[in-house]
Structure formats: C-alpha cells, structure tokens
Enzyme design. Structure first.
Site, mmCIF file in Angstrom:
data_model
loop_
_atom_site.group_PDB
_atom_site.id
_atom_site.type_symbol
_atom_site.label_atom_id
_atom_site.label_comp_id
_atom_site.label_asym_id
_atom_site.label_seq_id
_atom_site.Cartn_x
_atom_site.Cartn_y
_atom_site.Cartn_z
ATOM 1 N N LYS A 135 0.480 3.239 -3.199
ATOM 2 C CA LYS A 135 -0.792 3.909 -3.479
ATOM 3 C C LYS A 135 -0.557 5.348 -3.942
ATOM 4 O O LYS A 135 0.334 6.037 -3.450
ATOM 5 C CB LYS A 135 -1.626 3.907 -2.201
ATOM 6 C CG LYS A 135 -3.099 4.184 -2.389
ATOM 7 C CD LYS A 135 -3.847 3.893 -1.093
ATOM 8 C CE LYS A 135 -5.347 4.072 -1.260
ATOM 9 N NZ LYS A 135 -6.075 3.697 -0.033
ATOM 10 N N ASP B 108 -8.699 -4.457 -4.779
ATOM 11 C CA ASP B 108 -7.434 -3.914 -4.317
ATOM 12 C C ASP B 108 -6.306 -4.789 -4.846
ATOM 13 O O ASP B 108 -6.412 -6.016 -4.835
ATOM 14 C CB ASP B 108 -7.384 -3.874 -2.783
ATOM 15 C CG ASP B 108 -6.535 -2.715 -2.268
ATOM 16 O OD1 ASP B 108 -5.440 -2.506 -2.816
ATOM 17 O OD2 ASP B 108 -6.974 -2.030 -1.329
ATOM 18 N N ASP C 158 -11.892 -4.651 3.029
ATOM 19 C CA ASP C 158 -12.906 -3.622 2.812
ATOM 20 C C ASP C 158 -14.313 -4.132 3.103
ATOM 21 O O ASP C 158 -15.174 -3.386 3.575
ATOM 22 C CB ASP C 158 -12.840 -3.110 1.371
ATOM 23 C CG ASP C 158 -11.659 -2.177 1.134
ATOM 24 O OD1 ASP C 158 -11.099 -1.680 2.124
ATOM 25 O OD2 ASP C 158 -11.305 -1.967 -0.038
ATOM 26 N N HIS D 10 -8.383 -12.304 -13.892
ATOM 27 C CA HIS D 10 -7.803 -11.809 -15.142
ATOM 28 C C HIS D 10 -6.317 -11.577 -14.930
ATOM 29 O O HIS D 10 -5.898 -11.113 -13.871
ATOM 30 C CB HIS D 10 -8.481 -10.501 -15.566
ATOM 31 C CG HIS D 10 -8.013 -9.990 -16.890
ATOM 32 N ND1 HIS D 10 -8.266 -10.652 -18.075
ATOM 33 C CD2 HIS D 10 -7.279 -8.892 -17.221
ATOM 34 C CE1 HIS D 10 -7.733 -9.967 -19.083
ATOM 35 N NE2 HIS D 10 -7.123 -8.908 -18.585
ATOM 36 N N CYS E 48 0.823 -1.219 0.000
ATOM 37 C CA CYS E 48 0.000 0.000 0.000
ATOM 38 C C CYS E 48 0.852 1.261 0.000
ATOM 39 O O CYS E 48 0.338 2.362 -0.192
ATOM 40 C CB CYS E 48 -0.949 -0.008 1.192
ATOM 41 S SG CYS E 48 -2.360 -1.126 0.960
ATOM 42 N N THR F 153 -18.073 9.373 -1.427
ATOM 43 C CA THR F 153 -17.885 9.537 0.007
ATOM 44 C C THR F 153 -16.534 9.013 0.497
ATOM 45 O O THR F 153 -16.288 8.975 1.693
ATOM 46 C CB THR F 153 -18.994 8.809 0.786
ATOM 47 O OG1 THR F 153 -18.965 7.410 0.440
ATOM 48 C CG2 THR F 153 -20.355 9.389 0.458
ATOM 49 N N ALA F 154 -15.646 8.611 -0.403
ATOM 50 C CA ALA F 154 -14.321 8.086 -0.033
ATOM 51 C C ALA F 154 -14.444 6.912 0.929
ATOM 52 O O ALA F 154 -13.612 6.721 1.810
ATOM 53 C CB ALA F 154 -13.443 9.187 0.576
ATOM 54 N N ASP F 155 -15.485 6.114 0.768
ATOM 55 C CA ASP F 155 -15.690 4.990 1.661
ATOM 56 C C ASP F 155 -14.855 3.791 1.233
ATOM 57 O O ASP F 155 -14.166 3.815 0.208
ATOM 58 C CB ASP F 155 -17.175 4.613 1.718
ATOM 59 C CG ASP F 155 -17.627 4.305 3.134
ATOM 60 O OD1 ASP F 155 -16.956 3.492 3.798
ATOM 61 O OD2 ASP F 155 -18.624 4.892 3.583
ATOM 62 N N ASP F 156 -14.932 2.701 2.014
ATOM 63 C CA ASP F 156 -14.070 1.552 1.784
ATOM 64 C C ASP F 156 -14.492 0.725 0.577
ATOM 65 O O ASP F 156 -13.665 0.059 -0.046
ATOM 66 C CB ASP F 156 -14.049 0.662 3.043
ATOM 67 C CG ASP F 156 -13.379 1.372 4.205
ATOM 68 O OD1 ASP F 156 -12.204 1.741 4.072
ATOM 69 O OD2 ASP F 156 -14.040 1.585 5.236
#
Length: 339
Positions: free
Chosen positions: A15, A62, A85, A133, A12, A42-45
């Site tokens: 990122k 992710d 998440d 994929h 991470c 809302t920048a949520d998970d």
C-alpha cells in the site's frame, strides 16, 4: 491444479504510505451529492450512497500483489480483504467483480486458481460474483470491487468513537511480518498457517455479532497497521490507552521483530505515526507489531463500556477471536499510549 507458485511481493504491505497518500488526496476535488452519505474525504473504509429511506449501497474495492506463494490461497486472502470493508461499515455483501492483473507469459492455470479462491470467498460471504476486468501486467495482482447494502441509519463510520469507549480487536496482528519472514525461510510452517488462517477468515462472522449491539465506530485493520487505523478512529477528538499484553498477536511475529525481521511497509507506518505514540513498554518489538501492515486484518470496534463484555462474550461464543485491548479517553497531548 497448477503446481507453480507465485513470487512474494506485496499484500497490504504494498500500500502507498499514509503520508504520500494524504498529500495526493488533499488536492482531489471533493464531490458533493445529497445521496452521498460517506465519501473519501473522511478516510473511511468505503463509500456509502443512499438509494431510498430504507437502503444505501456500500461501494469499495481492494487489490494487491501476492503475499503468499500459493495462488489459490492468495485468491482467498485477497477476496476476504476486499470484502472486509463492507463488514467494517456494518453492511452485507451484495455482489463483487474481479480485478485482475496477470503476466502474459505465466501459466494461465495459476490465474484460474487465484480466481477460484476468490470466488469461494464471495460465495461464503453470501454475495454474487458478477464479472470483472483483467489486463496483462508484469506481476500478478488480484482483488475485488464490492457492493454491499445497509440501512442508512445503521452505517458505522471509522471516526465516531466516544470518550470511555472500550476498544475490541478481532484477529491477531503480525501477519505482515510473518508472511515476509516466511518467504525468506525465517518462520516455521505452523506460524505461517496461523497467519494465513486469520487472513482468509471473513470478518462477516464478527460483523453478524456486533451489528446487534449499539457500536459507536468500527474499522478494519489493514495496510496502515493497528496504530494508523486507530488514529483514524480517534480523529482529532480523542486519545487512546492500549495494554499491549491484551493485544492479540502471532508469537512468532514478536520473535521476528526482536531479530529486526521487519517490513518496508511497517517502516513507512512508523515514520508517519510514531510521533503520536508513547510506548511505555520501551520494547522495540512492540512498536513493530503495532505498526505492522495487516493484510485482511481484523475489525477494531469502539463500543460503550456497558456493553463491551457482553459483546466480547458473544463474539467468542461464535468462534471469533477477539480481545479488549484498551479504551478511548479525552484528548491528550499524546494520541496513543501503550502500557
């Protein structure tokens, strides 16, 4: 099993910085639908879509470059991170699909070990691995697209905390500093194992406990560090006071920060978030830990004060590392104070 190892380059910590990401997302047209309960505005998970009165689906994905040299361990950590998440929203994992980027010239057995690690974590989560994929790329990257389920009335969002809520954090912080320092021989094996044990632990076990309580808000702590994700939780409505000595962290990470063994991702987070923080400890290493990007980090849970101790006790009884680290307050000029 392949004896080859992976080049360390991400987790991470790779990122895109929060400042750049915000600039990009603000120009993307918002999608409206009476079925969309939680979207990216809302920048949520994760996203949540209502199927019927009793069922909503959680969608998330992710993936990231390697942060450990062992392919099998990398697969487990990347999968645990992607699955998290769903748990942060209070849901259950239904299915997952692999996302794979892998160099054409590399030994394919390495990829087999990565996928094996990921598949084991999906199975542990109670989900079904249903495909995926893959493409060739210059560096290995792996993760999951995950679908979960939840009752529409039980969704936990990351920005619904209340004044006087108690903040509980599961898992220690500092794994970004540890994995980076270990890759250059500056951290011992025991500290590295402490970090990787935390990263490969599913947040499922914490979620199974806290979903029995009237939790107000929850998020998982990943690439934006403890402070970045706490700021999302507070939104524009509240502030928070944290007590550093109560925040769980890996001791070696603090020692590394003292020696300025820090990460590029941590500095991106610092540049974006330090304006919102009053560090009354006056300790530089403290700041590096709270800005440190976490890979497959713990859950940050905002709960009413009346139930906080009961929840903490039950988490610990279920072998979940957890600590009360502070509280939510009315909005103040300084968003977050570290005592």
């Amino acid at each position: 099993m392949s004896e080859e190892q992976l080049f360390i380059c991400g987790g991470c910590n790779a990122k895109i910085g929060p400042g750049d990401l915000s600039k990009i997302l603000k120009d993307i047209p918002k999608t409206s639908s009476d079925k969309l309960l939680v979207g990216f505005d809302t920048a949520d998970d994760a996203a949540v879509l209502k199927i019927n009165d009793d069922t909503a689906i959680i969608q998330t994905l992710d993936f990231f470059p390697t942060m450990v040299a062992d392919p099998y361990l990398y697969g487990k950590i990347a999968a645990a991170n992607a699955l998290s998440d769903v748990y942060a929203m209070g849901g259950e994992v239904l299915s997952a699909m692999n996302i794979v980027c892998f160099p054409e010239e590399k030994n394919i057995e390495i990829l087999g070990e990565i996928l094996k690690g990921g598949a084991e974590k999906v199975k542990e989560a109670g989900g079904v691995l249903v495909g995926g994929h893959s493409i060739h790329d210059s560096t290995p990257k792996y993760g999951l697209s995950v679908t979960g389920t939840i009752h529409p009335d039980k969704i936990l969002q990351n920005n619904n905390c209340k004044e006087d809520d108690v903040l509980i954090l599961t898992k220690p912080i500092g794994v970004g500093i540890i994995t980076t320092a270990y890759s250059v021989g500056e951290v011992d094996e025991a500290s590295f194992i402490e970090a990787t044990d935390a990263m490969q632990t599913l947040n499922k076990y914490a979620s199974e406990v806290f979903t029995k309580y009237p939790v107000n808000s929850c998020t998982d702590v990943t690439g934006f560090g403890l402070i970045g994700h706490l700021l999302e939780m507070l939104d524009d409505n509240y502030s928070a006071e944290l007590i550093f000595e109560d925040i769980p962290y890996i001791n070696a990470a603090y020692d590394c920060a003292k020696e300025f063994l820090i990460t590029a991702g941590g500095q991106r987070n610092r540049n974006q978030f330090e304006q919102f923080v009053d560090n009354k400890t006056n300790d530089f290493a403290v700041e590096e830990l709270i800005f440190d990007p976490q890979t497959s980090g713990g859950l940050l849970i905002s709960v009413p004060q009346a139930i906080a101790n009961d929840l903490l006790t039950e988490l610990k009884e279920n072998n979940v590392t957890a600590s009360i680290i502070g509280k939510v307050t009315a909005a103040k000029p300084t968003k977050i104070t570290i005592n």
